[in-house]
Scaffold this motif. Structure first.
Motif, PDB file in Angstrom:
ATOM      1  N   SER A   1       0.800  -1.226   0.000  1.00 44.03           N
ATOM      2  CA  SER A   1       0.000   0.000   0.000  1.00 44.03           C
ATOM      3  C   SER A   1       0.835   1.280   0.000  1.00 44.03           C
ATOM      4  O   SER A   1       0.286   2.371  -0.126  1.00 44.03           O
ATOM      5  CB  SER A   1      -0.938   0.010   1.219  1.00 44.03           C
ATOM      6  N   THR A   2       2.138   1.162   0.129  1.00 42.95           N
ATOM      7  CA  THR A   2       3.015   2.327   0.222  1.00 42.95           C
ATOM      8  C   THR A   2       4.164   2.187  -0.777  1.00 42.95           C
ATOM      9  O   THR A   2       4.782   1.129  -0.854  1.00 42.95           O
ATOM     10  CB  THR A   2       3.608   2.431   1.646  1.00 42.95           C
ATOM     11  N   PRO A   3       4.489   3.219  -1.525  1.00 48.19           N
ATOM     12  CA  PRO A   3       5.625   3.140  -2.453  1.00 48.19           C
ATOM     13  C   PRO A   3       6.953   3.091  -1.707  1.00 48.19           C
ATOM     14  O   PRO A   3       7.103   3.674  -0.628  1.00 48.19           O
ATOM     15  CB  PRO A   3       5.514   4.403  -3.293  1.00 48.19           C
ATOM     16  N   ILE A   4       7.921   2.410  -2.292  1.00 43.50           N
ATOM     17  CA  ILE A   4       9.244   2.286  -1.679  1.00 43.50           C
ATOM     18  C   ILE A   4       9.886   3.654  -1.459  1.00 43.50           C
ATOM     19  O   ILE A   4      10.663   3.841  -0.524  1.00 43.50           O
ATOM     20  CB  ILE A   4      10.167   1.358  -2.511  1.00 43.50           C
TER      21      ILE A   4
ATOM     22  N   PHE B   1       8.436  -6.959  -4.675  1.00 43.23           N
ATOM     23  CA  PHE B   1       9.140  -6.461  -5.857  1.00 43.23           C
ATOM     24  C   PHE B   1      10.574  -6.973  -5.922  1.00 43.23           C
ATOM     25  O   PHE B   1      11.247  -6.826  -6.932  1.00 43.23           O
ATOM     26  CB  PHE B   1       9.115  -4.928  -5.917  1.00 43.23           C
ATOM     27  N   LEU B   2      11.049  -7.595  -4.847  1.00 43.38           N
ATOM     28  CA  LEU B   2      12.382  -8.199  -4.838  1.00 43.38           C
ATOM     29  C   LEU B   2      12.343  -9.660  -5.289  1.00 43.38           C
ATOM     30  O   LEU B   2      13.375 -10.322  -5.299  1.00 43.38           O
ATOM     31  CB  LEU B   2      12.996  -8.109  -3.438  1.00 43.38           C
ATOM     32  N   THR B   3      11.171 -10.144  -5.657  1.00 41.45           N
ATOM     33  CA  THR B   3      11.014 -11.525  -6.098  1.00 41.45           C
ATOM     34  C   THR B   3      10.649 -11.552  -7.579  1.00 41.45           C
ATOM     35  O   THR B   3      10.417 -10.509  -8.192  1.00 41.45           O
ATOM     36  CB  THR B   3       9.895 -12.241  -5.293  1.00 41.45           C
ATOM     37  N   THR B   4      10.552 -12.749  -8.114  1.00 44.21           N
ATOM     38  CA  THR B   4      10.118 -12.901  -9.504  1.00 44.21           C
ATOM     39  C   THR B   4       8.605 -13.007  -9.605  1.00 44.21           C
ATOM     40  O   THR B   4       8.063 -13.007 -10.704  1.00 44.21           O
ATOM     41  CB  THR B   4      10.747 -14.155 -10.136  1.00 44.21           C
TER      42      THR B   4
ATOM     43  N   GLY C   1      -2.566  -7.666  -8.775  1.00 45.14           N
ATOM     44  CA  GLY C   1      -3.594  -7.028  -7.970  1.00 45.14           C
ATOM     45  C   GLY C   1      -3.070  -5.852  -7.169  1.00 45.14           C
ATOM     46  O   GLY C   1      -3.832  -5.030  -6.694  1.00 45.14           O
ATOM     47  N   ILE C   2      -1.775  -5.745  -7.009  1.00 43.14           N
ATOM     48  CA  ILE C   2      -1.180  -4.626  -6.276  1.00 43.14           C
ATOM     49  C   ILE C   2      -0.865  -3.520  -7.281  1.00 43.14           C
ATOM     50  O   ILE C   2      -0.170  -3.734  -8.265  1.00 43.14           O
ATOM     51  CB  ILE C   2       0.102  -5.060  -5.531  1.00 43.14           C
ATOM     52  N   LYS C   3      -1.349  -2.338  -7.020  1.00 48.47           N
ATOM     53  CA  LYS C   3      -1.218  -1.228  -7.966  1.00 48.47           C
ATOM     54  C   LYS C   3      -0.216  -0.156  -7.516  1.00 48.47           C
ATOM     55  O   LYS C   3      -0.264   0.956  -7.992  1.00 48.47           O
ATOM     56  CB  LYS C   3      -2.584  -0.575  -8.173  1.00 48.47           C
ATOM     57  N   VAL C   4       0.665  -0.490  -6.590  1.00 47.95           N
ATOM     58  CA  VAL C   4       1.634   0.490  -6.092  1.00 47.95           C
ATOM     59  C   VAL C   4       2.833   0.524  -7.040  1.00 47.95           C
ATOM     60  O   VAL C   4       3.394  -0.513  -7.388  1.00 47.95           O
ATOM     61  CB  VAL C   4       2.098   0.131  -4.664  1.00 47.95           C
ATOM     62  N   ASP C   5       3.224   1.724  -7.461  1.00 50.84           N
ATOM     63  CA  ASP C   5       4.366   1.898  -8.348  1.00 50.84           C
ATOM     64  C   ASP C   5       5.620   2.121  -7.497  1.00 50.84           C
ATOM     65  O   ASP C   5       5.706   3.107  -6.762  1.00 50.84           O
ATOM     66  CB  ASP C   5       4.122   3.086  -9.274  1.00 50.84           C
ATOM     67  N   HIS C   6       6.563   1.194  -7.595  1.00 48.68           N
ATOM     68  CA  HIS C   6       7.801   1.290  -6.819  1.00 48.68           C
ATOM     69  C   HIS C   6       8.931   1.785  -7.720  1.00 48.68           C
ATOM     70  O   HIS C   6       9.150   1.257  -8.798  1.00 48.68           O
ATOM     71  CB  HIS C   6       8.168  -0.071  -6.223  1.00 48.68           C
TER      72      HIS C   6
END
Length: 77
Positions: free
Chosen positions: A10-13, A39-42, A47-52
């Motif tokens: 729910s929170t951007p990096i 985002f550190l995995t493959t 369903g997650i819409k957070v842009d990191h």
């Protein structure tokens, strides 16, 4: 005051990195937890819409704040 926890579902990096780059208050160290760091995995983790901003993360990892300990938590999805 020197601890923060962020949920990457729910929170951007970038928000966690902003906190990680801040100087600690009334102490020597700052501790930042980054939970659900999918985002550190493959795994695409649909369903997650957070842009990191991965470029910012790579830049931080090359030049980390010496007074901050940042911990990434991964989970089996």
């Amino acid at each position: 005051m020197n601890f923060a926890s962020y949920d990457m579902e729910s929170t951007p990096i970038a928000q966690a990195l902003d906190d990680a780059m801040s100087a600690p208050f009334f102490g020597d160290r700052r501790l930042v937890f980054v939970d659900h760091a999918y985002f550190l995995t493959t795994d695409p983790h649909k369903g997650i819409k957070v842009d990191h901003d991965m470029d910012s993360l790579l830049t931080y990892l090359k030049h980390p704040e010496p007074t901050t300990v940042i911990v990434f938590f991964g989970h089996n999805w």
